[in-house]
Design an enzyme around this catalytic site. Sequence first.
Site, PDB file in Angstrom:
ATOM      1  N   TYR A  88       1.005  -1.128   0.158  1.00  0.00           N
ATOM      2  CA  TYR A  88      -0.141  -0.058  -0.033  1.00  0.00           C
ATOM      3  C   TYR A  88       0.977   1.200  -0.074  1.00  0.00           C
ATOM      4  CZ  TYR A  88      -3.549  -3.467   1.649  1.00  0.00           C
ATOM      5  OH  TYR A  88      -4.551  -4.521   1.709  1.00  0.00           O
ATOM      6  N   LEU A 147     -17.402  -4.019   2.314  1.00  0.00           N
ATOM      7  CA  LEU A 147     -18.405  -3.030   1.879  1.00  0.00           C
ATOM      8  C   LEU A 147     -18.482  -2.940   0.275  1.00  0.00           C
ATOM      9  CD1 LEU A 147     -17.950  -0.086   4.348  1.00  0.00           C
ATOM     10  CD2 LEU A 147     -19.629  -1.814   4.513  1.00  0.00           C
ATOM     11  N   ILE A 164     -12.344  -5.409   8.304  1.00  0.00           N
ATOM     12  CA  ILE A 164     -11.514  -4.174   8.441  1.00  0.00           C
ATOM     13  C   ILE A 164     -12.044  -3.016   7.144  1.00  0.00           C
ATOM     14  CG2 ILE A 164      -9.450  -5.353   9.114  1.00  0.00           C
ATOM     15  CD1 ILE A 164      -8.674  -5.941   6.355  1.00  0.00           C
ATOM     16  N   ASN A 219     -18.887   3.276  10.672  1.00  0.00           N
ATOM     17  CA  ASN A 219     -18.436   2.027  10.695  1.00  0.00           C
ATOM     18  C   ASN A 219     -18.123   1.372  11.906  1.00  0.00           C
ATOM     19  OD1 ASN A 219     -18.974   2.179   8.001  1.00  0.00           O
ATOM     20  ND2 ASN A 219     -16.857   2.396   7.388  1.00  0.00           N
TER      21      ASN A 219
END
Length: 261
Positions: free
Chosen positions: A53, A190, A227, A239
């Site tokens: 990332y 999601l 996560i 969330n």
Amino acid sequence: MGSMSVPNLILNNGIEIPQLGFGVFKVPAGRTKEVVLAALKTGYRHIDTATMYGNEGDVGRALADSGLHRDEVFITTKLPSGRAGHERATLAASLRALGTSHVDLWLVHWPPSARMLAPVWREFLAMRDEGRARAVGVSNYSLEQIDRLTEGTGEAPAVNQIPWSPARYNDALLAGHRERGVVVEGYSPLKGANLASPVLAGIAADHGVSPAQVVLRWHLEHEIVTIPKSSDPGRIAANIDLLGFSLTPDEVARIDSLGRG
Ligand SMILES: NC(=O)c1ccc[n+]([C@@H]2O[C@H](COP(=O)([O-])OP(=O)(O)OC[C@H]3O[C@@H](n4cnc5c(N)ncnc54)[C@H](OP(=O)(O)O)[C@@H]3O)[C@@H](O)[C@H]2O)c1
């Protein structure tokens, strides 16, 4: 509603993992530190990053600025594909970027070639035994690949991080992990969900919450780690605001059935 009560699960070596974490994949590069700080302020105590990332340094700076003690936050990072055979140097670079002597969980991000499966896993166990990671696991592995590791070393991974959401619900796959003592950590909860589904919308309306909150709460009911990622302060807060309601067994079953459509 506090994060104080985000439940923990216990991994196969006795380490506790908060069931709700904060994913940082694709948080805009210039905003990572600010977004992670917002998540920590909101109450998240589990951050999921990865060498791939490219933001471990910003995660580390957010942790340093948060004022939290190192042992208050569960940190996961991951060995990228292409770094098989370079485990030790890659983890050392992650630890430097994160500003810590150890991570809580280190994952093999993607399975390497069949020939490298067991050797990479042996290095992971060695790094754990040296105290560089409190627990080690895998990501995107099949049950067969997990069995190869266990046969080769006698030790199963603590977790397998795999895509999970109502649309992907698979009770046989979940049971297969449970039988092996491997905690399922779901990713893209999601993104992988149809938040406009009438089933989710109906259950959300009955509880006065959003379909996204229903999806995340459903993971907690199943004892699956989740996560979610968000770069938006309102959604970051929503969330983790999951502790004021719970789903009935019937609601859980109706959401499970979205995975059999
Ligand atoms: N191991 C692996 O191979 C792997 C692969 C993918 C992901 N992951 C991990 O899993 C984490 C989560 O997965 P993900 O980032 O792919 O997807 P995700 O968390 O399921 O979805 C993120 C997307 O949903 C939006 N969102 C967040 N909260 C929302 C809400 N309450 N209502 C509606 N939309 C919402 C976000 O937009 P905003 O930011 O605008 O809110 C973003 O576009 C990643 O960050 C990463 O840490 C691991």
